[in-house]
Design a protein around this motif. Sequence first.
Motif, PDB file in Angstrom:
ATOM      1  N   LEU A  70      29.071 -78.054  12.598  1.00  0.00           N
ATOM      2  CA  LEU A  70      28.786 -76.812  11.885  1.00  0.00           C
ATOM      3  C   LEU A  70      28.607 -77.184  10.421  1.00  0.00           C
ATOM      4  N   VAL A  71      27.405 -76.971   9.883  1.00  0.00           N
ATOM      5  CA  VAL A  71      27.129 -77.280   8.485  1.00  0.00           C
ATOM      6  C   VAL A  71      27.200 -75.981   7.682  1.00  0.00           C
ATOM      7  N   ILE A  72      27.899 -76.058   6.551  1.00  0.00           N
ATOM      8  CA  ILE A  72      28.124 -74.888   5.703  1.00  0.00           C
ATOM      9  C   ILE A  72      27.482 -75.149   4.347  1.00  0.00           C
ATOM     10  N   GLY A  73      26.716 -74.182   3.847  1.00  0.00           N
ATOM     11  CA  GLY A  73      26.091 -74.322   2.540  1.00  0.00           C
ATOM     12  C   GLY A  73      25.141 -73.185   2.242  1.00  0.00           C
ATOM     13  N   ARG A  74      24.348 -73.361   1.181  1.00  0.00           N
ATOM     14  CA  ARG A  74      23.396 -72.324   0.770  1.00  0.00           C
ATOM     15  C   ARG A  74      22.019 -72.497   1.401  1.00  0.00           C
ATOM     16  N   ALA A  75      21.703 -73.670   1.895  1.00  0.00           N
ATOM     17  CA  ALA A  75      20.364 -73.947   2.440  1.00  0.00           C
ATOM     18  C   ALA A  75      20.118 -73.144   3.722  1.00  0.00           C
ATOM     19  N   ILE A  81      25.413 -69.847   6.294  1.00  0.00           N
ATOM     20  CA  ILE A  81      24.712 -69.772   5.013  1.00  0.00           C
ATOM     21  C   ILE A  81      25.520 -68.881   4.078  1.00  0.00           C
ATOM     22  N   LEU A  82      25.884 -69.444   2.924  1.00  0.00           N
ATOM     23  CA  LEU A  82      26.683 -68.725   1.937  1.00  0.00           C
ATOM     24  C   LEU A  82      25.830 -68.390   0.726  1.00  0.00           C
ATOM     25  N   SER A  89      23.938 -76.762  -1.567  1.00  0.00           N
ATOM     26  CA  SER A  89      22.971 -76.513  -0.486  1.00  0.00           C
ATOM     27  C   SER A  89      23.529 -76.936   0.872  1.00  0.00           C
ATOM     28  N   HIS A  90      24.052 -78.135   0.948  1.00  0.00           N
ATOM     29  CA  HIS A  90      24.726 -78.641   2.148  1.00  0.00           C
ATOM     30  C   HIS A  90      26.110 -79.056   1.678  1.00  0.00           C
ATOM     31  N   HIS A  91      27.031 -78.129   1.694  1.00  0.00           N
ATOM     32  CA  HIS A  91      28.332 -78.286   1.043  1.00  0.00           C
ATOM     33  C   HIS A  91      29.338 -79.077   1.889  1.00  0.00           C
ATOM     34  N   ALA A  92      29.492 -78.664   3.129  1.00  0.00           N
ATOM     35  CA  ALA A  92      30.506 -79.298   3.993  1.00  0.00           C
ATOM     36  C   ALA A  92      30.065 -79.187   5.438  1.00  0.00           C
ATOM     37  N   ARG A  93      30.745 -79.960   6.276  1.00  0.00           N
ATOM     38  CA  ARG A  93      30.473 -79.845   7.706  1.00  0.00           C
ATOM     39  C   ARG A  93      31.763 -80.021   8.479  1.00  0.00           C
ATOM     40  N   ILE A  94      31.782 -79.401   9.655  1.00  0.00           N
ATOM     41  CA  ILE A  94      32.878 -79.553  10.602  1.00  0.00           C
ATOM     42  C   ILE A  94      32.263 -80.209  11.829  1.00  0.00           C
ATOM     43  N   TYR A  95      32.912 -81.253  12.307  1.00  0.00           N
ATOM     44  CA  TYR A  95      32.366 -81.976  13.447  1.00  0.00           C
ATOM     45  C   TYR A  95      33.502 -82.439  14.358  1.00  0.00           C
ATOM     46  N   SER A  96      33.109 -82.789  15.569  1.00  0.00           N
ATOM     47  CA  SER A  96      34.063 -83.249  16.567  1.00  0.00           C
ATOM     48  C   SER A  96      33.995 -84.764  16.667  1.00  0.00           C
TER      49      SER A  96
END
Length: 142
Positions: A70-75, A81-82, A89-96
Amino acid sequence: MVFNELTLLLHILLLALIYVFLFMVIKVVSRDLSSAIGAEGAEEEKIPRVTVLKGTGFNEPIDFIITDQLVIGRAPDCDIILDDNFTSSHHARIYSADSAYWLEDLKSTNGTTIGNRRIDKPVKLKKGSKFKIGQNVFQFNE
């Protein structure tokens, strides 16, 4: 005489159709109820998700299910999308990985924090972990 026998036969046929209809309705309703109960039970299963507890553009908490990442950012190509000037733009990600879920800051300008601590390397998320990106507060659940 033939008319009475035909009427009786039609009544019996109509009654049989009513019973078949009621049987089918009960079958569909019971299947829907068991599906609804199964969906509630699925919440008890480990379904990894991130909840936006407080954020710009979110009036109420909303869940995002984590599949692969799950990628979190403004892009516009981000999963979450925030609309926040403090978010990259690509601020953080959650991954397994390694049977766990990890939060990674993607070299953002303003950073990602967990418990008021800025992270500089991937951090393993636990159930209930809260983190902040810009003015947005998230919670990890599984």
